[in-house]
Every structure is written in C-alpha cells, then in structure tokens.
Design a protein around this motif. Structure first.
Motif, mmCIF file in Angstrom:
data_model
loop_
_atom_site.group_PDB
_atom_site.id
_atom_site.type_symbol
_atom_site.label_atom_id
_atom_site.label_comp_id
_atom_site.label_asym_id
_atom_site.label_seq_id
_atom_site.Cartn_x
_atom_site.Cartn_y
_atom_site.Cartn_z
ATOM 1 N N ALA A 136 0.825 -1.205 0.000
ATOM 2 C CA ALA A 136 0.000 0.000 0.000
ATOM 3 C C ALA A 136 0.860 1.256 0.000
ATOM 4 C CB ALA A 136 -0.930 -0.006 1.213
ATOM 5 N N ALA A 137 1.990 1.212 0.704
ATOM 6 C CA ALA A 137 2.879 2.377 0.744
ATOM 7 C C ALA A 137 3.447 2.671 -0.646
ATOM 8 C CB ALA A 137 4.013 2.129 1.735
ATOM 9 N N ILE A 138 3.802 1.621 -1.385
ATOM 10 C CA ILE A 138 4.323 1.817 -2.739
ATOM 11 C C ILE A 138 3.222 2.349 -3.653
ATOM 12 C CG2 ILE A 138 5.327 0.651 -4.742
ATOM 13 C CD1 ILE A 138 6.630 -1.316 -2.789
ATOM 14 N N THR A 139 2.010 1.836 -3.489
ATOM 15 C CA THR A 139 0.878 2.303 -4.291
ATOM 16 C C THR A 139 0.624 3.787 -4.043
ATOM 17 O OG1 THR A 139 -0.123 0.095 -4.253
ATOM 18 C CG2 THR A 139 -1.570 1.955 -4.775
ATOM 19 N N ARG A 140 0.668 4.200 -2.769
ATOM 20 C CA ARG A 140 0.474 5.624 -2.444
ATOM 21 C C ARG A 140 1.587 6.475 -3.020
ATOM 22 N NH1 ARG A 140 -0.893 3.464 2.634
ATOM 23 N NH2 ARG A 140 1.186 3.982 3.435
ATOM 24 N N LEU A 141 2.810 5.964 -2.974
ATOM 25 C CA LEU A 141 3.940 6.724 -3.498
ATOM 26 C C LEU A 141 3.795 6.934 -5.003
ATOM 27 C CD1 LEU A 141 6.691 8.036 -3.178
ATOM 28 C CD2 LEU A 141 7.737 5.765 -3.263
ATOM 29 N N LYS A 142 3.387 5.906 -5.718
ATOM 30 C CA LYS A 142 3.197 6.061 -7.161
ATOM 31 C C LYS A 142 2.063 7.038 -7.446
ATOM 32 C CE LYS A 142 2.551 3.626 -11.510
ATOM 33 N NZ LYS A 142 2.414 2.333 -12.208
ATOM 34 N N ALA A 143 0.971 6.937 -6.680
ATOM 35 C CA ALA A 143 -0.151 7.854 -6.874
ATOM 36 C C ALA A 143 0.290 9.290 -6.619
ATOM 37 C CB ALA A 143 -1.301 7.468 -5.949
ATOM 38 N N HIS A 144 1.120 9.487 -5.596
ATOM 39 C CA HIS A 144 1.621 10.831 -5.307
ATOM 40 C C HIS A 144 2.436 11.364 -6.476
ATOM 41 C CE1 HIS A 144 3.450 14.185 -3.130
ATOM 42 N NE2 HIS A 144 4.619 13.754 -3.576
ATOM 43 N N ARG A 145 3.280 10.535 -7.047
ATOM 44 C CA ARG A 145 4.097 10.967 -8.188
ATOM 45 C C ARG A 145 3.215 11.333 -9.380
ATOM 46 N NH1 ARG A 145 9.144 12.812 -7.194
ATOM 47 N NH2 ARG A 145 10.412 11.308 -6.077
ATOM 48 N N LEU A 146 2.194 10.545 -9.611
ATOM 49 C CA LEU A 146 1.295 10.838 -10.733
ATOM 50 C C LEU A 146 0.497 12.112 -10.476
ATOM 51 C CD1 LEU A 146 0.027 7.230 -11.552
ATOM 52 C CD2 LEU A 146 1.633 8.623 -12.888
ATOM 53 N N GLN A 147 0.104 12.335 -9.230
ATOM 54 C CA GLN A 147 -0.598 13.579 -8.898
ATOM 55 C C GLN A 147 0.309 14.790 -9.099
ATOM 56 O OE1 GLN A 147 -1.813 12.785 -4.886
ATOM 57 N NE2 GLN A 147 -3.444 11.382 -5.498
ATOM 58 N N ARG A 148 1.576 14.644 -8.714
ATOM 59 C CA ARG A 148 2.523 15.746 -8.921
ATOM 60 C C ARG A 148 2.734 15.990 -10.404
ATOM 61 N NH1 ARG A 148 3.495 19.413 -5.448
ATOM 62 N NH2 ARG A 148 4.176 17.926 -3.855
ATOM 63 N N GLU A 149 2.806 14.919 -11.169
ATOM 64 C CA GLU A 149 2.981 15.072 -12.610
ATOM 65 C C GLU A 149 1.775 15.778 -13.223
ATOM 66 O OE1 GLU A 149 5.371 12.213 -14.749
ATOM 67 O OE2 GLU A 149 3.570 11.741 -15.908
ATOM 68 N N ALA A 150 0.577 15.472 -12.712
ATOM 69 C CA ALA A 150 -0.620 16.149 -13.210
ATOM 70 C C ALA A 150 -0.556 17.641 -12.901
ATOM 71 C CB ALA A 150 -1.865 15.521 -12.592
ATOM 72 N N LYS A 151 -0.010 18.004 -11.740
ATOM 73 C CA LYS A 151 0.145 19.419 -11.404
ATOM 74 C C LYS A 151 1.158 20.094 -12.327
ATOM 75 C CE LYS A 151 -1.063 19.193 -6.487
ATOM 76 N NZ LYS A 151 -0.589 19.466 -5.107
ATOM 77 N N VAL A 152 2.222 19.377 -12.654
ATOM 78 C CA VAL A 152 3.218 19.939 -13.577
ATOM 79 C C VAL A 152 2.580 20.175 -14.943
ATOM 80 C CG1 VAL A 152 5.382 19.487 -14.793
ATOM 81 C CG2 VAL A 152 5.174 18.908 -12.367
ATOM 82 N N LEU A 153 1.818 19.190 -15.423
ATOM 83 C CA LEU A 153 1.160 19.326 -16.725
ATOM 84 C C LEU A 153 0.152 20.478 -16.704
ATOM 85 C CD1 LEU A 153 0.772 18.262 -19.583
ATOM 86 C CD2 LEU A 153 -0.864 16.590 -18.667
ATOM 87 N N ALA A 154 -0.598 20.600 -15.587
ATOM 88 C CA ALA A 154 -1.570 21.690 -15.472
ATOM 89 C C ALA A 154 -0.870 23.042 -15.470
ATOM 90 C CB ALA A 154 -2.395 21.518 -14.197
ATOM 91 N N ALA A 155 0.303 23.127 -14.832
ATOM 92 C CA ALA A 155 1.061 24.377 -14.813
ATOM 93 C C ALA A 155 1.544 24.724 -16.216
ATOM 94 C CB ALA A 155 2.246 24.252 -13.857
ATOM 95 N N MET A 156 1.981 23.714 -16.969
ATOM 96 C CA MET A 156 2.431 23.941 -18.342
ATOM 97 C C MET A 156 1.272 24.436 -19.219
ATOM 98 S SD MET A 156 4.768 20.504 -18.727
ATOM 99 C CE MET A 156 5.207 20.798 -20.445
ATOM 100 N N GLN A 157 0.098 23.870 -18.979
ATOM 101 C CA GLN A 157 -1.060 24.277 -19.774
ATOM 102 C C GLN A 157 -1.538 25.671 -19.385
ATOM 103 O OE1 GLN A 157 -3.545 20.943 -18.795
ATOM 104 N NE2 GLN A 157 -2.879 19.724 -20.574
ATOM 105 N N ALA A 158 -1.416 25.997 -18.091
ATOM 106 C CA ALA A 158 -1.832 27.331 -17.637
ATOM 107 C C ALA A 158 -0.866 28.412 -18.113
ATOM 108 C CB ALA A 158 -1.919 27.354 -16.111
ATOM 109 N N LEU A 159 0.416 28.072 -18.230
ATOM 110 C CA LEU A 159 1.445 29.024 -18.663
ATOM 111 C C LEU A 159 2.227 28.399 -19.821
ATOM 112 C CD1 LEU A 159 2.793 30.098 -15.132
ATOM 113 C CD2 LEU A 159 1.220 31.392 -16.603
ATOM 114 N N PRO A 160 1.617 28.323 -21.001
ATOM 115 C CA PRO A 160 2.274 27.634 -22.129
ATOM 116 C C PRO A 160 3.590 28.282 -22.543
ATOM 117 C CG PRO A 160 0.307 28.824 -22.859
ATOM 118 C CD PRO A 160 0.287 28.846 -21.373
ATOM 119 N N ASP A 161 3.785 29.557 -22.251
ATOM 120 C CA ASP A 161 5.034 30.224 -22.590
ATOM 121 C C ASP A 161 5.943 30.374 -21.365
ATOM 122 O OD1 ASP A 161 4.205 30.597 -25.260
ATOM 123 O OD2 ASP A 161 3.077 32.395 -24.691
ATOM 124 N N GLY A 162 5.589 29.687 -20.296
ATOM 125 C CA GLY A 162 6.351 29.825 -19.059
ATOM 126 C C GLY A 162 7.662 29.068 -19.087
#
Length: 556
Positions: free
Chosen positions: A492-518
């Motif tokens: 379960a700890a490994i599953t949570r860690l992977k989910a956390h990484r994917l959530q962070r990646e989603a935030k990175v992608l959202a930031a790129m989409q919000a600031l495409p020239d950033g």
C-alpha cells in the motif's frame, strides 16, 4: 513475515478486546464546536481520572432491542447495537437521553428526571413510549486499545447532536464533572497539565478541531457507515518517555516490525552512537549526517548473525567513527559490502570499511553511469546482476535447514533515483532494503540526467511485484523509520507513493497548460505551491524529471 526465531522479543498474545461504545455529544457554542466531556472515577480500572467521552460496554440486551430504535438506511445491525449501547450509557452516566416521543418530540429533562438511571433502561423507555434515536448517532472513528494493555476494548467513537432542553448530570459514581469544551481548549488544558486525557481522546479531539460546527461533523460521518478512521496504536520510547502512534505516523511500521505484539520496548530516538537491533539478524546504524536531504541521517544496515557473518548495506559517508561502529557491531566479520547506489551519502564509506576487514570483503553494487555527477562516481569490485542471490550460511548445515537458518538477499535493479540504483529483499524475512528509492516521510529526488522519472515509476512497479511474489511486508529505507506491517501495508505504501508521483505530474502538466510560454521556474511555483519555498531548488530537479517524462510521452 519475519521468522519467529529472528524476533527480538518473545511472542505474547494480546488480551482479547471487549466491545464497548463511546458517544461524543456535540453542540454549537458561541465560539464554535463544543464537545461534552466528563472525568472518570479515580478508582476506575481503566484510565482512572482521565477526561473522556461518555460510554461503556456493549451488553447483550442492546442487541435485543433493535425494535425500540429508529435506524437509517444502510445502518447495519452491529452499528445499530453500538448506537443503542451508546444511548443507554449516555443516560446512565451523564443523564442525557437521545430518544423521541411518538409525536417526534425529543425527550426532555422532565422525562429524564422521571427515570431511575440505576434501573433497567429499556422497560423505562418503553413505559414512556420513547423510541431510541439511533438513526441520529453516526460513526466517527473506531479505536482498539493498545496491544500491550491487560484490559482492552474495541470502541466505536460515535457522534450525535446534544438534544435541546437537557442538562448533563454525572452519575457521581463512574463519571464526574461534565464540561463543554471546544476541542482546541481541551487540548490546551491537557498540554498545560491539568486535564489528563488518554491517547485516543487526544487524537480524536485533534481531528475534531478542524470542524467548524456540528453540522460539518455529522455531514462528514453521514457519507458512509464506515468510520472516518480506525486505529490500534503502538508505543515505543522517545526521549525517555512512552510515545504512541497511529497507523499513518512514521514510527508505526517500525514498531510493528520490532514489537509486533505491542510491547513497549523499542527506542525511537535517532542516534549514531550504536547499532539499533530491528531483528536478531538486522541492525541499523544511522550515520551522523542529518540534513534536509538525508533526514535523520543515512541508515547503514547489517544483515546476518555471529554464526553467518554479516553483509553491510550502504556503509554511508566516509566517516571514521561511523565505520568503526559498523565494524564493531559486526564483530569484524563482514562478508560483503553492498551499495544501493553511488551517491555521496551512501557509497564513500565502502573502501575505508573494506580496508578495516581481514579478509577484505568485496564491494558490491552497480557501477555509476556516465550521467553520474563527479561526487557520485563508483566502481564496485563486482557488478551485481538483477535477481542475483547473496547468501550468508551458518557452518555445518545443509539443505532446507541451511536455507532456513541463512540470510539470503535478492538483488533487484531499480534505476530512477540514480541510474545505478538497486534494492535488496531479505527473502526469509520479507524485508525490502529500498535505499533511496522509497523513503520514510518524504519522496526521493529524481535528478536528471542520472535520475529518470520514467525509470523510477517502472522500478516502483517492479517493487510492487516483489512485494506480492516475495512476500515483502516491511520496507527498510536508507532514510527514516521502517515502513510496513503484517498485512499489505508495504504494498500500500508503494501504491500511495506512485499515486503521489502521478498527482505531482498532473500538477506539472496543469502548470504547463496554464502558462504555455512559461519557464520551469514559472511552472515550479504552481506545481509545488504546497512545498516550502526553501525546498524549491531541490524540487526543481524532480520537476525537470517530470518534464522529460511528459515530453517523452507527448512525442510518442
């Protein structure tokens, strides 16, 4: 699970827990949510003198009077029985009655004054035509008393709104001094030393502190018949005092490994003066290099026993005192030195430790890749192959007896944090030595180009598979406490860690989409807004790794 003969402490079966029920009566005060608390008798057999929520044991009669109670949709029989028990105990202990008349009116003080709290509860309610309002009693939490105590209870912590027109009056036998308090005020009084409470009460109040009013608590609990949390705490020694922890807290997994039956014997203080035994065949010595990147320090592990000799995992920095203590803890009998990767807080101690030993043990691991930084160059005496077994055998034994008495480490290549990262599984005991791939209390930094986020995620999947196939129950990281438990906590700890990484990646992608020239710095401020700004330079390395992974996926 670890072998019974490797446990440090003899098995002691915990006392069975008796079912009880507790009710938190809530009201909205002038300054916010308030909860009713009372003081237990100083002669009580359990938690004498403690301030608690009213409640007591579940009786057989509670299950026999379901027809006297209203139940909500989805409220199962066991939950109904517990609610009835809480309603009964509430009247008996503090004179509060959660019941209605046939016309829907709540029972009032006149009803309560007409009842004898020492006599049988149910016939008196029936005589007055009262229906028990079990549908208004919701499950907040479920606590089971610590495994080390002689008297134990399994207790649902239930919540209900205090009826208007009633005045709590303690029975002056089991309960005294009813008082309405905001959760924060009760906690402050406890810290001041004049309002004694036990661990479950404290932690429940800490959770209630976050709710604005009664409606918010009841709404949260009404979403499901399941409790918002469950816990059977574990305890250890910290700074010379007993300290208890819930399942989500960092020391819990370590206590589950070292003291599975709940014995309060294990020291939790981080110290570098001596090796800390975790099992008879596993010791941990923490290097004196604490910091933002290393937590309490780098954990060096010794696997083995005096009959087999020892393998050192991650000798740490080239600190003479740390290496001397490692050598002494092994009695000088070190058969191999394994580096999980080549970072400067893990591998530099390998050669000076090797030089202290006679005969010299081999230094094992994976050579650093061309992408490694200059401080992370590493060339082992022998390169470990994925799936390779490293075994320590006692002399004079053969076959199954030899295997069962030995200590066998299986190598798993896990690139990601570093290109040459590997983990090890102690097969006989279901332990994963995770290096920096999985940490306790933080997520590892992925620093390109030697670190690769895609490789890291793939390696997490590989470790999840190992948990299932090799029976891994506990993870021993290079920084922080042991993670895991007797069931599927490690997986379960490994599953949570992977989910956390994917959530962070989603935030990175959202930031790129919000600031495409950033720029990466612009995206960093958005994607890591929940991380202290002082850690952003470190977080930026992982952001760059996420960017590389996102870009690679887009280009496919």
């Amino acid at each position: 699970m670890p072998r019974a003969n490797q446990q440090l402490h003899p098995h002691r079966e915990p006392t069975p827990a008796r079912l009880a029920a507790t009710v938190l009566l809530l009201r909205d005060g002038a300054d916010g949510l308030e909860v009713l608390m009372t003081r237990r008798s100083d002669s009580a057999s359990f938690a004498p003198g403690a301030y608690v929520f009213p409640g007591g044991g579940v009786d057989a009669a509670d299950a026999q009077h379901h027809q006297m109670a209203t139940r909500r949709s989805g409220q199962h029989d066991a939950s109904l029985t517990e609610a009835i028990a809480a309603i009964r105990e509430s009247l008996e202990e503090i004179g509060v009655l959660l019941a209605r008349h046939p016309d829907g009116r709540w029972a009032d003080q006149q009803d309560i004054d007409a009842m004898d709290r020492q006599r049988d509860f149910f016939p008196q309610c029936a005589a007055r035509g009262l229906t028990l309002a079990a549908d208004q009693v919701f499950v907040l939490a479920r606590w089971t008393t610590d495994r080390n105590l002689a008297k134990r209870y399994e207790v649902p912590f239930l919540v209900a709104r205090m009826p208007d027109g009633q005045m709590p009056v303690a029975d002056e036998s089991e309960q005294f001094e009813p008082v309405w308090l905001r959760p924060a005020d009760a906690l402050a009084r406890h810290v001041a030393g004049n309002f004694f409470m036990i661990f479950p009460t404290i932690r429940t109040l800490e959770r209630l502190r976050d709710f604005q009013d009664v409606a918010a608590v009841l709404l949260a609990c009404a979403q499901s018949e399941a409790p918002l949390w469950t816990s059977c705490p574990r305890g250890g020694w910290l700074s010379g005092r007993e300290a208890r922890y819930m399942e989500h807290e960092l020391p819990y997994g370590e206590l589950a490994l070292v003291c599975p039956d709940g014995q309060i014997l294990h020291p939790l203080d981080w110290q570098s003066e001596r090796a800390v035994p975790l099992l008879k065949n596993v010791q941990r010595l923490t290097a004196p290099n604490p910091g933002a990147m290393t937590g309490p320090g780098t954990n060096s592990y010794l696997v083995g026993d005096p009959d087999t000799g020892y393998i050192v995992i991650d000798p740490g920095p080239a600190d003479p005192q740390h290496l001397e203590q490692l050598w002494r803890a092994a009695g000088g009998d070190i058969r191999g030195i394994v580096c999980t990767h080549s970072h400067p807080d893990h591998a530099p101690g390998a050669q000076p430790l090797q030089a202290m030993c006679q005969p010299k043990p081999p230094i094992l691991g994976l050579p650093s890749a061309p992408t490694a930084r200059s401080a992370s160059q590493f060339s082992p005496d022998r390169t470990l192959q994925n799936g390779e077994l490293l075994s320590l055998y006692p002399k004079g034994l053969e076959g199954d007896l030899a295997y069962n008495s030995s200590h066998t480490l299986q190598v798993i290549h896990t690139p990601g944090h570093a290109a040459n990262h590997l983990c090890l599984v102690l097969l006989q005991d279901g332990l994963l030595f995770s290096g920096d791939h999985i940490l306790s209390g933080s997520t590892t930094v992925i620093d390109p180009p030697d670190g690769d986020m895609n490789d890291y995620m793939t390696s997490l999947d590989r470790l999840s598979q190992a948990c299932t196939e090799l029976g891994v129950r506990f993870i021993l990281p290079a920084h922080g406490y042991v993670i895991g438990g007797p069931d599927e906590e490690a997986l379960a700890a490994i599953t949570r860690l992977k989910a956390h990484r994917l959530q962070r990646e989603a935030k990175v992608l959202a930031a790129m989409q919000a600031l495409p020239d950033g720029t990466p710095d612009d995206w960093l401020a958005l994607a890591y807004a929940d991380v202290p700004e002082r850690m952003w330079p470190v977080a930026k390395r992982s952001l760059l790794a996420h960017l590389a992974r996102i870009t690679a996926h887009i280009c496919r």
